[in-house]
Design a protein around this motif. Structure first.
Motif, short mmCIF file in Angstrom:
data_model
loop_
_atom_site.label_atom_id
_atom_site.label_comp_id
_atom_site.label_asym_id
_atom_site.label_seq_id
_atom_site.Cartn_x
_atom_site.Cartn_y
_atom_site.Cartn_z
N ARG A 266 -14.88 23.43 -27.64
CA ARG A 266 -15.14 23.37 -29.11
C ARG A 266 -14.79 22.19 -29.59
O ARG A 266 -13.37 21.81 -29.34
CB ARG A 266 -14.41 24.43 -30.00
N GLU B 234 -21.19 27.40 -34.31
CA GLU B 234 -20.84 28.75 -33.73
C GLU B 234 -19.73 28.69 -32.57
O GLU B 234 -19.55 27.49 -31.72
CB GLU B 234 -21.77 29.84 -33.21
N ARG B 235 -18.72 29.41 -32.30
CA ARG B 235 -17.81 29.10 -31.21
C ARG B 235 -17.85 30.54 -30.39
O ARG B 235 -17.95 31.61 -30.92
CB ARG B 235 -16.51 29.00 -31.99
N TYR B 236 -17.69 30.30 -29.17
CA TYR B 236 -17.91 31.49 -28.25
C TYR B 236 -16.58 31.55 -27.51
O TYR B 236 -16.16 30.61 -26.79
CB TYR B 236 -19.02 31.38 -27.16
N ALA C 63 -19.38 26.36 -27.65
CA ALA C 63 -19.93 26.26 -29.02
C ALA C 63 -21.02 25.79 -28.89
O ALA C 63 -21.84 24.91 -28.21
CB ALA C 63 -18.90 25.18 -29.62
N ARG D 35 -22.42 34.95 -26.76
CA ARG D 35 -22.09 35.83 -27.60
C ARG D 35 -21.65 37.08 -27.20
O ARG D 35 -20.56 37.68 -27.85
CB ARG D 35 -23.13 35.99 -28.75
N ASP E 267 -17.81 38.46 -26.40
CA ASP E 267 -17.01 37.61 -27.08
C ASP E 267 -15.77 38.36 -27.89
O ASP E 267 -16.39 39.21 -28.67
CB ASP E 267 -17.66 36.79 -27.84
#
Length: 342
Positions: free
Chosen positions: A192, A234-236, A247, A339, A342
């Motif tokens: 990220r 988005e962050r995963y 991300a 996702r 997560d």
């Protein structure tokens, strides 16, 4: 200043220079014809003997214009393209007499070249557009003003005539600094990036071969300005220390260099998932993912990059055109796998 030309007859390409005429005939005709043809196209017509002054053929563009000169410009029919049309399905978002806007799928090469002489986007466009191509530089072919890598998907605009080609080329060369041109991509990267947004300002040049690129030092002979703006969407699999395994990042191009997003994201330590050229060393990070996500990542066949938005000024109407395309099925599957769990 008066209009330097007045129509000498009903024939469209017979023109008479008035008392303000001056300069080289190639430059003068380019301006006088209102940008309908590029200067290179005018030079080519002169060299082919298609331009006469006062009834005598002229073959050198450097000849000077004189007031009262009568020009006749012969316009040969556009030649058939060297690449042949092929019936390849196209996802067309918009089309008129000047432009065609489409979504290029992953795996499709844009232009014929070594190892890819058929099965390209150009072959598909020649078949699809047919007689609506009025000729780019005297050849019936689509005008490619920007490209996407073979394994990058997304929105593209293509010119269908000389005027549109010149107008769009100028917009892309300007990088949207004085007009509405805008290009935005979605990328899925390893890790990220720090913060939620940032700018990567790092010049690019060749990396030892014809295709690959690398970040260069200011002042290097082949260094070309390259600027990418990014925003984390988005962050995963985020960790307590605010790092993440992956991300989704939106990237807006201020310049458009070969492999720009791919090289820039790798430069800051976050290469694209699936990018074997600039992120091969990160493949083992998939082992940190849950089994299902790991399997999807390991079989993902390309760099996770999609040109989801394109805006530009229409070359004929001046209207700002805006087009978007959601990420394709393979990237959607990748994101959903990241996702999960997560």
């Amino acid at each position: 200043m008066n209009d330097p030309f007045k129509q000498a007859s009903a024939i469209r390409k017979v023109l008479t220079a008035n008392e303000d005429a001056a300069g080289r005939i190639d430059a003068f005709l380019t301006e006088a014809l209102g940008g309908e043809f590029s200067r290179n196209r005018i030079k080519s017509l002169i060299e082919q003997g298609e331009v006469s002054i006062n009834g005598k053929v002229v073959t050198e563009g450097k000849k000077k214009v004189q007031p009262g000169d009568v020009f006749e410009i012969g316009m040969p029919e556009p030649e058939d393209p060297e690449p042949k049309g092929e019936d390849i399905p196209l996802d067309v978002l918009y089309e008129d007499d000047d432009v065609i806007v489409l979504v290029k799928p992953p795996g499709l090469v844009v232009h014929p070249g070594a190892g890819n002489w058929t099965g390209t986007l150009v072959n598909a466009l020649i078949h699809h557009c047919g007689d609506s191509l009025s000729g780019i530089g005297g050849v019936k072919r689509p005008g490619i003003v920007h490209r996407l890598d073979k394994d990058t998907s997304g929105v593209m605009v293509v010119a269908k005539n000389d005027i549109a080609h010149r107008h769009l080329s100028d917009q892309f060369a300007d990088h949207g600094r004085t007009g509405p041109l805008e290009r935005a991509y979605m990328a899925v990267v390893w890790g990220r990036p720090r913060g939620l947004k940032g700018t990567i300002d790092a010049p690019l040049g060749r990396a030892g071969d014809r295709i690959k690129r690398a970040v260069k030092r200011e002042g290097d002979d082949d260094a070309r300005e390259a600027i990418t703006h990014y925003q984390v969407i988005e962050r995963y699999h985020e960790r307590p220390d605010s790092t993440a395994l992956a991300a989704m990042v939106r990237c807006n191009l201020e310049t458009g260099r070969t492999h720009q997003i791919r090289v820039h994201m790798a430069h800051i330590g976050h290469p694209l998932i699936g990018d074997t050229d600039y992120g091969a060393a990160f493949r083992t990070k998939a082992n940190l993912l849950p089994d299902e996500a790991k399997a999807v990542v390991n079989r993902f066949p390309r760099q996770a990059l999609h040109a989801f938005m394109l805006a530009f000024e229409h070359p004929a109407t001046g209207e700002t055109m805006h087009f978007e395309s959601p990420v394709p099925a393979d990237m959607k599957e990748l994101v959903e796998a990241l996702r999960s769990g997560d």
